[in-house]
Design an enzyme around this catalytic site. Structure first.
Site, PDB file in Angstrom:
ATOM      1  N   ASP A 157      55.790  77.783   4.346  1.00 26.98           N
ATOM      2  CA  ASP A 157      56.324  78.631   5.583  1.00 26.98           C
ATOM      3  C   ASP A 157      57.222  79.398   5.287  1.00 26.98           C
ATOM      4  O   ASP A 157      57.168  80.601   4.617  1.00 26.98           O
ATOM      5  CB  ASP A 157      56.940  77.371   6.452  1.00 26.98           C
ATOM      6  CG  ASP A 157      57.335  78.048   7.932  1.00 26.98           C
ATOM      7  OD1 ASP A 157      56.853  78.962   8.250  1.00 26.98           O
ATOM      8  OD2 ASP A 157      58.286  77.121   8.245  1.00 26.98           O
ATOM      9  N   SER A 158      58.599  79.210   5.040  1.00 24.75           N
ATOM     10  CA  SER A 158      59.544  80.173   4.506  1.00 24.75           C
ATOM     11  C   SER A 158      59.391  80.423   3.130  1.00 24.75           C
ATOM     12  O   SER A 158      59.818  81.441   2.692  1.00 24.75           O
ATOM     13  CB  SER A 158      61.168  79.495   4.834  1.00 24.75           C
ATOM     14  OG  SER A 158      61.261  78.342   3.840  1.00 24.75           O
ATOM     15  N   ARG A 164      50.340  62.102  11.356  1.00 28.95           N
ATOM     16  CA  ARG A 164      49.827  62.783   9.965  1.00 28.95           C
ATOM     17  C   ARG A 164      48.211  62.456   9.888  1.00 28.95           C
ATOM     18  O   ARG A 164      47.610  63.007   9.332  1.00 28.95           O
ATOM     19  CB  ARG A 164      50.664  62.316   8.861  1.00 28.95           C
ATOM     20  CG  ARG A 164      52.121  62.620   8.737  1.00 28.95           C
ATOM     21  CD  ARG A 164      52.732  62.110   7.475  1.00 28.95           C
ATOM     22  NE  ARG A 164      54.057  62.084   7.467  1.00 28.95           N
ATOM     23  CZ  ARG A 164      54.774  63.406   7.035  1.00 28.95           C
ATOM     24  NH1 ARG A 164      54.238  64.460   6.769  1.00 28.95           N
ATOM     25  NH2 ARG A 164      56.160  63.450   7.353  1.00 28.95           N
TER      26      ARG A 164
HETATM   27  P1  IMP Z   1      59.140  76.032   3.801  1.00 30.47           P
HETATM   28  O1  IMP Z   1      60.310  75.451   2.716  1.00 30.47           O
HETATM   29  O2  IMP Z   1      59.873  76.662   5.030  1.00 30.47           O
HETATM   30  O3  IMP Z   1      58.084  76.769   3.203  1.00 30.47           O
HETATM   31  O4  IMP Z   1      58.483  74.570   4.412  1.00 30.47           O
HETATM   32  C1  IMP Z   1      57.724  73.817   3.979  1.00 30.47           C
HETATM   33  C2  IMP Z   1      57.480  72.661   4.563  1.00 30.47           C
HETATM   34  O5  IMP Z   1      57.801  72.686   5.906  1.00 30.47           O
HETATM   35  C3  IMP Z   1      56.091  72.217   4.532  1.00 30.47           C
HETATM   36  O6  IMP Z   1      55.874  71.443   3.370  1.00 30.47           O
HETATM   37  C4  IMP Z   1      55.907  71.103   5.755  1.00 30.47           C
HETATM   38  O7  IMP Z   1      56.400  69.968   5.336  1.00 30.47           O
HETATM   39  C5  IMP Z   1      57.203  71.794   6.728  1.00 30.47           C
HETATM   40  N1  IMP Z   1      56.421  72.789   7.763  1.00 30.47           N
HETATM   41  C6  IMP Z   1      56.535  73.955   7.714  1.00 30.47           C
HETATM   42  N2  IMP Z   1      55.973  74.375   8.902  1.00 30.47           N
HETATM   43  C7  IMP Z   1      55.376  73.247   9.282  1.00 30.47           C
HETATM   44  C8  IMP Z   1      54.486  73.141  10.752  1.00 30.47           C
HETATM   45  O8  IMP Z   1      53.884  74.036  11.317  1.00 30.47           O
HETATM   46  N3  IMP Z   1      54.127  71.751  11.031  1.00 30.47           N
HETATM   47  C9  IMP Z   1      54.833  70.856  10.371  1.00 30.47           C
HETATM   48  N4  IMP Z   1      55.294  70.818   9.063  1.00 30.47           N
HETATM   49  C10 IMP Z   1      55.790  72.033   8.780  1.00 30.47           C
END
Ligand code: IMP
Ligand code: MG
Length: 184
Positions: free
Chosen positions: A107-108, A169
């Protein structure tokens, strides 16, 4: 009506489509690591667990699996806090090994940047990243991804490893969350 149906706006990726793509990824990975003597798949818990279990069965190169638990969200939050920590470390030495990280969604990019940095410091002979889902529109940190199952839009999704406040999940498909129902 089953409990999850209240939160389901629509099914984004159904079970057949998921399984078909995962088999394809398994074939790609098997071809790329054909010569590898010491491949290790690292599953990022908890979200990556369904994907890992299905993916490993399509990889024909001998390999090991291990698990790394990290967290970045406060309970109930749907945004990465940017602060990532290791909740459970690997059991395996990764120095000199071919390491493939298996993640549910990027995501981020904060979580994976942290994980990659921790792994790189341990000097694997190679380090690649495989994610089932990619949400490029929300990226804050650019990280190279070697294998992507599906690119998705900026929607909050659940099922197939991804949770809705720790539940659901177990669903065999990826669904879009109906955010209005969450606030009830
Ligand atoms: P990041 O650090 O923002 O890239 O987030 C990654 C983590 O956020 C993933 O491993 C997920 O556990 C959680 N995450 C991000 N987007 C979603 C979503 O749409 N649904 C559920 N979990 C999410
Ligand atoms: Mg996760």
């Amino acid at each position: 009506m089953l409990p999850y149906q209240k939160y389901l706006q629509e099914i984004l990726i159904d079970e057949d489509t998921l399984q078909h793509r995962i088999a394809e990824l398994g074939r790609l990975i098997s071809a790329d690591y054909y010569n590898s003597q010491n491949l290790l798949l690292i599953c990022i818990l908890k979200g990556g667990v369904m994907f890992l279990v299905d993916l490993t069965r399509h990889i024909t190169v001998p390999h090991e699996i291990d698990f790394l638990a990290v967290s970045s969200y406060g309970k109930g939050a749907r945004e990465s806090t940017g602060k990532v920590r290791i909740d459970m470390d690997l059991n395996t030495e990764i120095t000199g090994r071919d390491v493939l990280i298996v993640e549910d969604i990027i995501d981020s990019g904060e979580t994976l940047r942290f994980v990659m940095d921790v792994m790189l410091a341990r000097r694997p002979s190679s380090l690649r990243l495989c994610t089932l889902l990619n949400k490029p529109s929300r990226r804050r940190i650019d990280i190279p991804i070697d294998y992507i199952g599906f690119e998705i839009e900026n929607k909050f999704v659940f099922g197939y490893g991804l949770d809705l406040d720790e539940r659901f999940r177990n669903l065999p498909f990826i669904g879009v969350v109906n955010l209005e129902m969450l606030n009830e």
